[in-house]
Design a protein around this motif. Structure first.
Motif, PDB file in Angstrom:
ATOM      1  N   PHE A 123       0.847  -1.184   0.000  1.00 46.34           N
ATOM      2  CA  PHE A 123       0.000   0.000   0.000  1.00 46.34           C
ATOM      3  C   PHE A 123       0.887   1.240   0.000  1.00 46.34           C
ATOM      4  O   PHE A 123       1.955   1.270   0.610  1.00 46.34           O
ATOM      5  CB  PHE A 123      -0.885   0.027   1.239  1.00 46.34           C
ATOM      6  CG  PHE A 123      -1.888  -1.096   1.312  1.00 46.34           C
ATOM      7  CD1 PHE A 123      -2.368  -1.710   0.168  1.00 46.34           C
ATOM      8  CD2 PHE A 123      -2.360  -1.529   2.537  1.00 46.34           C
ATOM      9  CE1 PHE A 123      -3.295  -2.736   0.233  1.00 46.34           C
ATOM     10  CE2 PHE A 123      -3.283  -2.556   2.627  1.00 46.34           C
ATOM     11  CZ  PHE A 123      -3.752  -3.166   1.471  1.00 46.34           C
TER      12      PHE A 123
ATOM     13  N   TYR B  90       0.516   5.499   0.634  1.00 44.05           N
ATOM     14  CA  TYR B  90      -0.347   6.547   1.160  1.00 44.05           C
ATOM     15  C   TYR B  90       0.093   7.878   0.569  1.00 44.05           C
ATOM     16  O   TYR B  90       1.285   8.160   0.459  1.00 44.05           O
ATOM     17  CB  TYR B  90      -0.279   6.567   2.692  1.00 44.05           C
ATOM     18  CG  TYR B  90      -0.700   5.232   3.274  1.00 44.05           C
ATOM     19  CD1 TYR B  90      -2.037   4.962   3.533  1.00 44.05           C
ATOM     20  CD2 TYR B  90       0.244   4.229   3.500  1.00 44.05           C
ATOM     21  CE1 TYR B  90      -2.436   3.725   4.024  1.00 44.05           C
ATOM     22  CE2 TYR B  90      -0.149   2.988   3.985  1.00 44.05           C
ATOM     23  CZ  TYR B  90      -1.482   2.734   4.249  1.00 44.05           C
ATOM     24  OH  TYR B  90      -1.870   1.504   4.708  1.00 44.05           O
TER      25      TYR B  90
ATOM     26  N   CYS C 291      -5.265   5.698   0.550  1.00 43.53           N
ATOM     27  CA  CYS C 291      -4.462   4.476   0.504  1.00 43.53           C
ATOM     28  C   CYS C 291      -4.645   3.869  -0.874  1.00 43.53           C
ATOM     29  O   CYS C 291      -5.780   3.623  -1.312  1.00 43.53           O
ATOM     30  CB  CYS C 291      -4.912   3.507   1.584  1.00 43.53           C
ATOM     31  SG  CYS C 291      -4.093   1.894   1.517  1.00 43.53           S
TER      32      CYS C 291
ATOM     33  N   ALA D 271      -4.936  -1.540   6.015  1.00 42.08           N
ATOM     34  CA  ALA D 271      -5.140  -0.266   5.331  1.00 42.08           C
ATOM     35  C   ALA D 271      -5.635   0.798   6.306  1.00 42.08           C
ATOM     36  O   ALA D 271      -5.198   1.954   6.266  1.00 42.08           O
ATOM     37  CB  ALA D 271      -6.130  -0.445   4.180  1.00 42.08           C
TER      38      ALA D 271
ATOM     39  N   LEU E 218      -3.781   4.272   7.279  1.00 40.00           N
ATOM     40  CA  LEU E 218      -4.423   5.572   7.113  1.00 40.00           C
ATOM     41  C   LEU E 218      -4.328   6.401   8.398  1.00 40.00           C
ATOM     42  O   LEU E 218      -4.052   7.605   8.355  1.00 40.00           O
ATOM     43  CB  LEU E 218      -5.890   5.388   6.727  1.00 40.00           C
ATOM     44  CG  LEU E 218      -6.192   5.125   5.255  1.00 40.00           C
ATOM     45  CD1 LEU E 218      -7.653   4.735   5.067  1.00 40.00           C
ATOM     46  CD2 LEU E 218      -5.858   6.341   4.396  1.00 40.00           C
TER      47      LEU E 218
ATOM     48  N   ASN F  81       4.353   8.212   4.267  1.00 38.40           N
ATOM     49  CA  ASN F  81       4.713   6.796   4.259  1.00 38.40           C
ATOM     50  C   ASN F  81       5.847   6.465   5.220  1.00 38.40           C
ATOM     51  O   ASN F  81       6.320   5.330   5.264  1.00 38.40           O
ATOM     52  CB  ASN F  81       5.080   6.366   2.845  1.00 38.40           C
ATOM     53  CG  ASN F  81       3.868   6.262   1.932  1.00 38.40           C
ATOM     54  OD1 ASN F  81       3.218   5.239   1.862  1.00 38.40           O
ATOM     55  ND2 ASN F  81       3.547   7.355   1.246  1.00 38.40           N
TER      56      ASN F  81
END
Length: 530
Positions: A3, A5, A53, A108, A112, A480
């Motif tokens: 993922f 961000y 995300c 996720a 976040l 991140n």
């Protein structure tokens, strides 16, 4: 794929945001009426900052931040400060927390919330306020959110006002799992335990034998590290050290020559102008270095008494050839001054034959910012025509302690210098990190400004295309968990981002940073093509 961000800024991202908003707050939580477009644009959409995300190009989660008053919560419960059990000065409202149903395994959501806390801390917010759905209240509390006031909404969609501070976040799951930012900055440095222990010791008098003994030890270590005859410690930044050198150059008199190939060469010019020095300059393009024949040709044409240059031009990643400058000054009878602020502790330095050189505690030496040094080749006498704080001779005459000084900063520096018992090991580690990261950047198709043959291992400058904002990229890397250098005005003007290799960063974190950097750049490039 991991993922990533980021702050939403692409049309395709906003399209997915209003679709996710609809799926979550119309179809799943019946807070709004259905519509044929199956999209929902928030009433504060233009004021919202959306942290998203991404998995590939797909938005799988979002959360938005807004600081304009009145908050949505203000309209539901009145002024939120009247209900909060803690005092806050700069709150923000967090809304529209949503994660795609296929990715609700917690990862996720956790990411976040961690990106949110990084964003809030960076912007100086001291509390984040939400209306949390009661369906997920337990999850919010695990993340550090605390309930306050009373429920709002209705039976079908009930919401609990909640707040998050740095303290409640640290106590929650997300806070306990949040790693420190991985430090790729040229300063402040990542501080080792023995350095922080030195800072936290009980202060003792700068007039004591204990202080005198510790200062003498530190000065001997610094001189040994760079092969200098004398050094004075100053309480201030590298700007102070260079002002002190400018004062000594004024005492020399005559005309000087300043070499400029970056921001910090230009700052030497500014130091010289403020002290009324007479000088000429050699200026070459940023990212390039000085050729021996050009320097000597200029010296042949002028009648110079001194030369002033930067060793590691931090703004570009260029390492200027100090040995060539020493040889040229010796041949033409000039006194040489060198700004070594970013090179001391990062690369081997030999200051034999250098009249004055500046350094600091807070870069490659990896101590706290607050101490600077001036190395000098000859004994310097006090000069009554200089400000007291800038008089190098006053420090020398008082055995380095002319005025009040901090034992805590001195102890911290002493702790940092312990790893330089074998400096070659430190230099090799920095060089290895540089090689690893540079290879990764080049493999990703990114451009490093300075050519490898005259690049300093301590820092590299990445040139971004005009279509890609260094500030946006740096902000997203920060979300991140990676701190890179991009906020200085000269970097933003030139759209450059910098990666420092001074700090002790492991291969795993370097790989993750490079992967995230490449992913963010690719997302932008694909969006630009579309």
């Amino acid at each position: 794929m991991s993922f990533i961000y980021k702050i939403a800024n692409q049309p395709s991202e906003f399209e997915q945001i209003i679709e996710l908003n609809y799926r979550t707050f119309v179809e799943e939580i019946p807070q709004h009426e259905e519509n044929d477009s199956r999209t929902l644009i928030d009433k504060f959409h233009e004021e919202n900052t959306y942290i998203i995300c991404l998995k590939g190009e797909r938005v799988i989660g979002m959360i938005c931040v807004r600081s304009n008053r009145p908050f949505s919560l203000d309209s539901k419960i009145g002024n939120v400060e009247n209900h909060l059990p803690v005092e806050v000065e700069n709150p923000c409202e967090v809304r529209l927390l949503a994660v795609d149903a296929a990715y609700r395994n917690g990862r996720a959501f956790l990411g976040l919330v961690q990106a949110l806390i990084r964003f809030c801390l960076k912007l100086g917010y001291d509390a984040a306020l939400i209306s949390g759905t009661t369906r997920e209240q337990k999850l919010y509390e695990q993340m550090g959110f605390k309930p306050f006031a009373y429920l709002t909404g209705n039976e079908d969609a009930a919401f609990q006002p909640m707040y998050l501070t740095k303290e409640t976040f640290d106590a929650g799951i997300a806070g306990r799992l949040l790693k420190e930012q991985v430090n790729f900055l040229p300063g402040p440095a990542t501080i080792a335990a023995e350095v922080s222990q030195g800072l936290s010791t009980v202060p003792y008098s700068h007039r004591s034998k204990e202080y005198e003994s510790k200062l003498k030890l530190v000065k001997e270590q610094l001189k040994s590290l760079v092969n200098a005859r004398h050094v004075q410690l100053l309480h201030g930044t590298g700007t102070l050290a260079n002002d002190v050198i400018a004062g000594q150059l004024r005492q020399l008199g005559g005309r000087g020559l300043i070499l400029v190939n970056g921001e910090f060469g230009e700052r030497l010019v500014n130091h010289a102008e403020r002290f009324g020095l007479l000088f000429d300059t050699i200026e070459v393009e940023w990212g390039t270095t000085f050729l021996e024949e050009e320097v000597k040709a200029t010296l042949t044409q002028g009648n110079y008494e001194w030369m002033w240059a930067v060793h590691c031009e931090t703004s570009t990643g260029v390492l200027n050839d100090i040995d060539m400058l020493k040889e040229a000054c010796k041949e033409y009878g000039l006194k040489l001054s060198i700004d070594c602020i970013s090179s001391i502790g990062a690369v081997p330095i030999d200051l034999e034959g250098v009249s004055f050189a500046s350094g600091v505690s807070g870069k490659a030496l990896a101590s706290y910012t607050g101490l600077s040094f001036v190395f000098h080749d000859e004994v310097v006498k006090p000069a009554n025509n200089l400000p007291r704080y800038l008089d190098l001779g006053a420090y020398s005459a008082a055995d380095g302690i002319p005025y009040s000084q901090s034992s805590n900063l001195l102890n911290a520096l002493a702790g940092a210098l312990k790893r330089y018992k074998n400096p070659d090991i430190v230099y090799k580690q920095i060089a290895n990190r540089h090689r690893f990261i540079r290879n990764g950047l080049e493999e990703a198709g990114l451009t490093v400004l300075s050519k490898e043959q005259y690049s300093v291992p301590a820092i590299m400058t990445v040139v971004l295309p005009v279509s890609q904002s260094a500030k946006h990229l740096g902000d997203n890397l920060y979300l991140n968990g990676f701190s890179l250098h991009y906020e200085s005005s000269y970097l933003q003007q030139k759209n450059w981002i910098q990666i420092s290799c001074m700090n002790d960063v492991g291969e795993k974190d370097m790989k993750k940073m490079l992967r995230t950097l490449k992913g963010l750049c690719n997302m932008h490039n694909e969006a630009s093509v579309r």
